[in-house]
Design a protein around this motif. Sequence first.
Motif, PDB file in Angstrom:
ATOM      1  N   TYR A 123       0.845  -1.039   0.069  1.00  0.00           N
ATOM      2  CA  TYR A 123      -0.100  -0.007   0.075  1.00  0.00           C
ATOM      3  C   TYR A 123       0.967   1.033  -0.016  1.00  0.00           C
ATOM      4  N   CYS A 127       0.657   3.605  -3.187  1.00  0.00           N
ATOM      5  CA  CYS A 127      -0.213   4.856  -2.854  1.00  0.00           C
ATOM      6  C   CYS A 127       0.800   5.978  -2.262  1.00  0.00           C
ATOM      7  N   SER A 216      -8.465  -3.375   3.066  1.00  0.00           N
ATOM      8  CA  SER A 216      -8.288  -1.788   3.202  1.00  0.00           C
ATOM      9  C   SER A 216      -7.173  -1.528   2.392  1.00  0.00           C
ATOM     10  N   THR A 219      -7.946  -1.936  -1.387  1.00  0.00           N
ATOM     11  CA  THR A 219      -8.891  -0.981  -1.796  1.00  0.00           C
ATOM     12  C   THR A 219      -8.155   0.487  -2.227  1.00  0.00           C
ATOM     13  N   PHE A 220      -7.152   0.813  -1.346  1.00  0.00           N
ATOM     14  CA  PHE A 220      -6.601   1.992  -2.045  1.00  0.00           C
ATOM     15  C   PHE A 220      -5.564   1.938  -3.013  1.00  0.00           C
ATOM     16  N   ILE A 222      -6.011  -0.520  -5.492  1.00  0.00           N
ATOM     17  CA  ILE A 222      -6.731  -0.721  -6.494  1.00  0.00           C
ATOM     18  C   ILE A 222      -7.421   0.706  -7.234  1.00  0.00           C
ATOM     19  N   GLY A 223      -7.699   1.634  -6.200  1.00  0.00           N
ATOM     20  CA  GLY A 223      -7.699   3.006  -6.463  1.00  0.00           C
ATOM     21  C   GLY A 223      -6.640   3.543  -7.170  1.00  0.00           C
ATOM     22  N   SER A 224      -5.789   3.359  -6.699  1.00  0.00           N
ATOM     23  CA  SER A 224      -4.210   4.035  -7.167  1.00  0.00           C
ATOM     24  C   SER A 224      -4.071   3.648  -8.529  1.00  0.00           C
ATOM     25  N   LEU A 226      -5.875   2.155 -10.876  1.00  0.00           N
ATOM     26  CA  LEU A 226      -7.116   2.696 -11.866  1.00  0.00           C
ATOM     27  C   LEU A 226      -6.846   4.027 -12.103  1.00  0.00           C
ATOM     28  N   ARG A 227      -5.989   4.999 -11.402  1.00  0.00           N
ATOM     29  CA  ARG A 227      -5.719   6.479 -11.639  1.00  0.00           C
ATOM     30  C   ARG A 227      -4.254   6.270 -12.618  1.00  0.00           C
ATOM     31  N   ARG A 234      -0.324   0.163 -15.173  1.00  0.00           N
ATOM     32  CA  ARG A 234      -1.342  -0.675 -14.645  1.00  0.00           C
ATOM     33  C   ARG A 234      -0.882  -2.238 -14.090  1.00  0.00           C
TER      34      ARG A 234
END
Length: 316
Positions: A123, A127, A216, A219-220, A222-224, A226-227, A234
Amino acid sequence: MAAGNHSTVKEFILAGLSEQPALQLPLFLLFLGIYSVTVVGNLGMIILIGLSSHLHTPMYYFLGSLSFIDLCQSTVIIPKMLVNFVAEQNIISYPECMTQLYFFLVFAISECYMLGAMAYDRYVAICNPLLYSVSMSHQVCVSLVLGVYIISVICASTHTGCLFRVYFCHLDVINHYFCDLISILNLSCSSTYVNESLILILSGINILTPSLAILSSYTFIIGSILRIRSTEGRIKAFSTCSSHISAVAVFFGSAAFMYLQPSSLNSMDQGKVSSVFYTIIVPMLNPLIYSLRNKDVHIAMKKIREKANYLSAQIM
């Protein structure tokens, strides 16, 4: 006897994985092979990380710790299991059984939290890459690993200590291939309500806490991911996590199936199969799934081979 007046049982008999005579030799050879691969893979990973300076990073520090845990857990379980395949009766004394149970719990719980620590490392790396060297400093990594072992020792000591208050009569056959907590409690002729409640509470904490930390973190992550605009970026980011996700799914899934259901619903035959995954298969697979697709490990192995070839040439 270690249990004093708490029990008339001085030793147990381990029923083993299968009672069919025709399967004993094939199972012995199978698990001997698995144990050999586990020892070579995990010990090799520890040595490789120790000898390769470019692998002295938080990610590989945790991976080396995980390999140590897997190596120890397999050694606690499999050698005694192999005896069961070739002996007429696999007898284990009461103190030996309690010792095996204690160290199994230590390393099983350690694996739960080590996988959580590795998820946190991924993470931070994905991130918050600019803060990675600060957030995952050597002191932080050492503290996380020490925390993992402290929690596991406390939980294992609690389970084993409470087991000494349980009375055992003449039912001395453990329906398992090692001294598992639930299997031992099934032999009790006294109330095991406290022990079973402790299993549900501590197993819930030890499985759900790292699981939530992992969930958790991803989740962060995957969000990063996708950006990230480029497809290559990716794929590269996700590839650093795919092996960890696979190990987490197998380990936590089989452990939860074994320990997070009421004892009345728990079939020990199903439990044996389930526990094979997290006590034997996962320790064997971890060094493989973390290294086969890892370029840094491949480079380190190549450098070690080159050094070995050079030294051999010099000697000759």
